[in-house]
Design an enzyme around this catalytic site. Structure first.
Site, PDB file in Angstrom:
ATOM      1  N   GLU A  40      -3.733   3.562   6.493  1.00  0.00           N
ATOM      2  CA  GLU A  40      -3.645   3.618   5.028  1.00  0.00           C
ATOM      3  C   GLU A  40      -4.277   4.936   4.543  1.00  0.00           C
ATOM      4  O   GLU A  40      -3.820   5.563   3.600  1.00  0.00           O
ATOM      5  CB  GLU A  40      -4.428   2.422   4.469  1.00  0.00           C
ATOM      6  CG  GLU A  40      -4.605   2.424   2.976  1.00  0.00           C
ATOM      7  CD  GLU A  40      -5.462   1.254   2.495  1.00  0.00           C
ATOM      8  OE1 GLU A  40      -5.433   0.177   3.125  1.00  0.00           O
ATOM      9  OE2 GLU A  40      -6.168   1.434   1.499  1.00  0.00           O
TER      10      GLU A  40
ATOM     11  N   SER B 291     -10.828   0.208   4.502  1.00  0.00           N
ATOM     12  CA  SER B 291      -9.965  -0.120   5.645  1.00  0.00           C
ATOM     13  C   SER B 291      -9.163   1.100   6.063  1.00  0.00           C
ATOM     14  O   SER B 291      -8.562   1.771   5.220  1.00  0.00           O
ATOM     15  CB  SER B 291      -8.988  -1.235   5.260  1.00  0.00           C
ATOM     16  OG  SER B 291      -9.708  -2.401   4.966  1.00  0.00           O
TER      17      SER B 291
ATOM     18  N   ARG C 241       0.825  -1.232   0.000  1.00  0.00           N
ATOM     19  CA  ARG C 241       0.000   0.000   0.000  1.00  0.00           C
ATOM     20  C   ARG C 241       0.856   1.278   0.000  1.00  0.00           C
ATOM     21  O   ARG C 241       0.459   2.310   0.520  1.00  0.00           O
ATOM     22  CB  ARG C 241      -0.969   0.020   1.211  1.00  0.00           C
ATOM     23  CG  ARG C 241      -1.894  -1.175   1.280  1.00  0.00           C
ATOM     24  CD  ARG C 241      -2.957  -1.210   0.201  1.00  0.00           C
ATOM     25  NE  ARG C 241      -3.719  -2.444   0.259  1.00  0.00           N
ATOM     26  CZ  ARG C 241      -3.540  -3.495  -0.556  1.00  0.00           C
ATOM     27  NH1 ARG C 241      -2.610  -3.471  -1.522  1.00  0.00           N
ATOM     28  NH2 ARG C 241      -4.269  -4.568  -0.438  1.00  0.00           N
TER      29      ARG C 241
HETATM   30  C1  LIG Z   1     -15.781   0.948   0.554  1.00  0.00           C
HETATM   31  C2  LIG Z   1     -14.299   1.048   0.250  1.00  0.00           C
HETATM   32  C3  LIG Z   1     -13.573  -0.101   0.051  1.00  0.00           C
HETATM   33  C4  LIG Z   1     -12.206  -0.038  -0.244  1.00  0.00           C
HETATM   34  N1  LIG Z   1     -11.530  -1.201  -0.438  1.00  0.00           N
HETATM   35  C5  LIG Z   1     -10.212  -1.146  -0.734  1.00  0.00           C
HETATM   36  C6  LIG Z   1      -9.464  -2.369  -0.954  1.00  0.00           C
HETATM   37  O1  LIG Z   1     -10.005  -3.481  -0.912  1.00  0.00           O
HETATM   38  N2  LIG Z   1      -8.149  -2.259  -1.223  1.00  0.00           N
HETATM   39  C7  LIG Z   1      -7.515  -1.042  -1.317  1.00  0.00           C
HETATM   40  O2  LIG Z   1      -6.307  -1.024  -1.587  1.00  0.00           O
HETATM   41  N3  LIG Z   1      -8.182   0.125  -1.115  1.00  0.00           N
HETATM   42  C8  LIG Z   1      -9.505   0.098  -0.829  1.00  0.00           C
HETATM   43  N4  LIG Z   1     -10.190   1.270  -0.603  1.00  0.00           N
HETATM   44  C9  LIG Z   1      -9.454   2.547  -0.607  1.00  0.00           C
HETATM   45  C10 LIG Z   1      -9.446   3.272  -1.969  1.00  0.00           C
HETATM   46  O3  LIG Z   1     -10.597   2.935  -2.731  1.00  0.00           O
HETATM   47  C11 LIG Z   1      -8.202   2.991  -2.801  1.00  0.00           C
HETATM   48  O4  LIG Z   1      -7.037   3.398  -2.118  1.00  0.00           O
HETATM   49  C12 LIG Z   1      -8.263   3.742  -4.149  1.00  0.00           C
HETATM   50  O5  LIG Z   1      -7.304   3.197  -5.010  1.00  0.00           O
HETATM   51  C13 LIG Z   1      -8.057   5.234  -4.028  1.00  0.00           C
HETATM   52  O6  LIG Z   1      -8.420   5.834  -5.269  1.00  0.00           O
HETATM   53  P1  LIG Z   1      -8.990   7.317  -5.323  1.00  0.00           P
HETATM   54  O7  LIG Z   1      -9.137   7.699  -6.744  1.00  0.00           O
HETATM   55  O8  LIG Z   1     -10.234   7.436  -4.512  1.00  0.00           O
HETATM   56  O9  LIG Z   1      -7.797   8.122  -4.639  1.00  0.00           O
HETATM   57  P2  LIG Z   1      -7.901   9.318  -3.576  1.00  0.00           P
HETATM   58  O10 LIG Z   1      -8.486   8.804  -2.313  1.00  0.00           O
HETATM   59  O11 LIG Z   1      -8.546  10.488  -4.207  1.00  0.00           O
HETATM   60  O12 LIG Z   1      -6.351   9.624  -3.350  1.00  0.00           O
HETATM   61  C14 LIG Z   1      -5.528   8.705  -2.659  1.00  0.00           C
HETATM   62  C15 LIG Z   1      -4.075   9.152  -2.790  1.00  0.00           C
HETATM   63  O13 LIG Z   1      -3.663   9.033  -4.145  1.00  0.00           O
HETATM   64  C16 LIG Z   1      -3.250  10.311  -4.668  1.00  0.00           C
HETATM   65  N5  LIG Z   1      -3.723  10.359  -6.046  1.00  0.00           N
HETATM   66  C17 LIG Z   1      -4.983  10.088  -6.502  1.00  0.00           C
HETATM   67  N6  LIG Z   1      -5.008  10.167  -7.848  1.00  0.00           N
HETATM   68  C18 LIG Z   1      -3.756  10.504  -8.241  1.00  0.00           C
HETATM   69  C19 LIG Z   1      -3.140  10.737  -9.512  1.00  0.00           C
HETATM   70  N7  LIG Z   1      -3.816  10.625 -10.662  1.00  0.00           N
HETATM   71  N8  LIG Z   1      -1.825  11.068  -9.550  1.00  0.00           N
HETATM   72  C20 LIG Z   1      -1.096  11.164  -8.400  1.00  0.00           C
HETATM   73  N9  LIG Z   1      -1.620  10.959  -7.171  1.00  0.00           N
HETATM   74  C21 LIG Z   1      -2.931  10.630  -7.107  1.00  0.00           C
HETATM   75  C22 LIG Z   1      -3.873  11.360  -3.752  1.00  0.00           C
HETATM   76  O14 LIG Z   1      -3.099  12.539  -3.721  1.00  0.00           O
HETATM   77  C23 LIG Z   1      -3.853  10.619  -2.419  1.00  0.00           C
HETATM   78  O15 LIG Z   1      -2.565  10.701  -1.828  1.00  0.00           O
HETATM   79  C24 LIG Z   1     -11.572   1.220  -0.319  1.00  0.00           C
HETATM   80  C25 LIG Z   1     -12.309   2.400  -0.144  1.00  0.00           C
HETATM   81  C26 LIG Z   1     -13.665   2.311   0.142  1.00  0.00           C
HETATM   82  C27 LIG Z   1     -14.452   3.577   0.298  1.00  0.00           C
END
Ligand SMILES: Cc1cc2nc3c(=O)[nH]c(=O)nc-3n(C[C@H](O)[C@H](O)[C@H](O)COP(=O)(O)OP(=O)(O)OC[C@H]3O[C@@H](n4cnc5c(N)ncnc54)[C@H](O)[C@@H]3O)c2cc1C
Length: 345
Positions: free
Chosen positions: A315, A240, A190
């Site tokens: 995380e 998580s 992660r």
């Molecule tokens: C119900 C639920 C279940 C989930 N299950 C999982 C799971 O099973 N496994 C898991 O790993 N995660 C899980 N997550 C967490 C999350 O969905 C992941 O980490 C996801 O990949 C984050 O994507 P995001 O676009 O929402 O990023 P954001 O939350 O918007 O950003 C996360 C980080 O990435 C950076 N970022 C985002 N986009 C970019 C980009 N294009 N370039 C550079 N930096 C960027 C941001 O600055 C920040 O630091 C879950 C979340 C929820 C709500």
């Protein structure tokens, strides 16, 4: 109310020159002012951001970055906000949101998949499966953008997408686009080098093994069913909160189990609660504040540390009003100093 029809809080005065320049550089629909961050994140928590830019392509993104560089305004990159805790006080700067406009999915003659950072992860995984490729299915239930997934090395079932990333195309703060190869992306559990704010992922390339699409579809359906049974779905949450730790895992199990063993499952502070369904999820019961979530994070971290001697790391990342983005436990540790015990920050 300003003469041109919008008002900004006093805290936004320093953002005003950047906002004026962004209005000149971007189409009106790409810029939103004073937008509650609660509308940009899965937790539905967070005060207003001075400005939110949603560029429609790389040129618009580059134009926004030029303004940001010229004015020196604080800025952050977000995807779907599914791993972010926005602060009650909001953010005094510019949020750059990588949305669905950065989509696209193709496979070249060597079988390398190229996909845009704004692609919805479940849609990316479905396309990989339909192409008869194995290795992405574990991510079928992750509700974020592909750029967020590549940055967070997200995944499930002990996998992370980094295992399949060949390279990421990253736009640097100065507007130059470069391809960063896997070896330089610093992938760990992660974790990735992209989290230190080096640039914006606009697309990434992946290599997968060949697989049977019928078997992969069945596997995806089974994973989704297992997630539906295990994870809370009604209340707003960010998935998580804590990352799994191998030492903790062998002692007690995953973070959810450790939080439960510490007697905290179902515990509430303000409007935030450790989910009664899965203790590693913190749910918003309607009026949670970021401070409530941070206090629960501190409580879990210190209670599990008392029980096991192991300090769990979050995380989930917290965005401070000044633009600092850090794992939420680090922020919680500064807000709620330890009660007499030594815990790593
Ligand atoms: C119900 C639920 C279940 C989930 N299950 C999982 C799971 O099973 N496994 C898991 O790993 N995660 C899980 N997550 C967490 C999350 O969905 C992941 O980490 C996801 O990949 C984050 O994507 P995001 O676009 O929402 O990023 P954001 O939350 O918007 O950003 C996360 C980080 O990435 C950076 N970022 C985002 N986009 C970019 C980009 N294009 N370039 C550079 N930096 C960027 C941001 O600055 C920040 O630091 C879950 C979340 C929820 C709500």
């Amino acid at each position: 109310m300003a003469a041109d029809g919008f008002s900004l809080s006093d805290g936004a005065a320093s953002t005003r020159p950047a906002i004026d320049a962004l209005r000149d550089a971007l189409p009106a629909e790409a810029l939103a002012l004073d937008l509650p961050l609660a509308t940009l994140g899965r937790w539905r928590i967070g005060g207003p951001a001075d400005a939110v830019v949603t560029p429609r392509d790389v040129d618009a993104l580059r134009a926004a970055l030029m303004v940001i560089a010229r004015t020196g305004v604080p800025h952050v990159i977000v995807g779907d906000g599914s791993n972010l805790l926005y602060d009650d006080a909001g953010f005094r700067g510019v949020v750059v949101r990588i949305g669905r406009a950065f989509g696209g999915f193709s496979i070249d003659a060597d079988g390398v998949v190229e996909a845009g950072a704004g692609l919805w992860v479940p849609s990316f995984v479905r396309q990989v499966i339909e192409a008869g490729m194995a290795g992405a299915t574990h991510a079928i239930g992750i509700p974020g953008t592909l750029g967020g997934l590549v940055t967070m090395n997200g995944g499930s079932q002990r996998h992370g997408i980094g295992e399949n990333v060949v390279s990421a195309d990253v736009l640097a703060r100065d507007g130059t686009l470069s391809r960063i190869e896997h070896a330089d992306l610093g992938y760990g559990y992660r974790r990735s080098a992209l989290q230190s704010g080096g640039g914006i992922v606009v697309s990434a390339r992946f290599r997968f093994k060949a697989g049977d699409r019928h078997a992969l579809r069945r596997e995806a359906i089974a994973i989704l069913a297992a997630r539906r049974a295990k994870f809370p779905r009604v209340r707003a949450n960010c998935g998580s909160v804590f990352v799994s730790d191998p030492a903790l895992y062998s002692l007690i199990g995953p973070p959810g189990m450790a939080i439960e063993k510490a007697g905290l499952k179902g515990t509430s502070i303000g409007g935030a609660q450790f989910s009664p369904d899965h203790a590693n999820f913190i749910v918003n019961n309607g009026d949670a504040r970021s401070r409530d979530v941070l206090e629960l994070i501190h409580l879990a971290r210190s209670s599990v540390h008392n029980l096991t001697g192991i300090a769990m790391d979050a995380e989930v990342r917290h965005l401070a009003p000044n633009g600092t983005m850090r794992p939420a436990h680090e922020v919680a540790a500064t807000l709620f100093p330890d009660s007499g015990q030594e815990m790593p920050r």
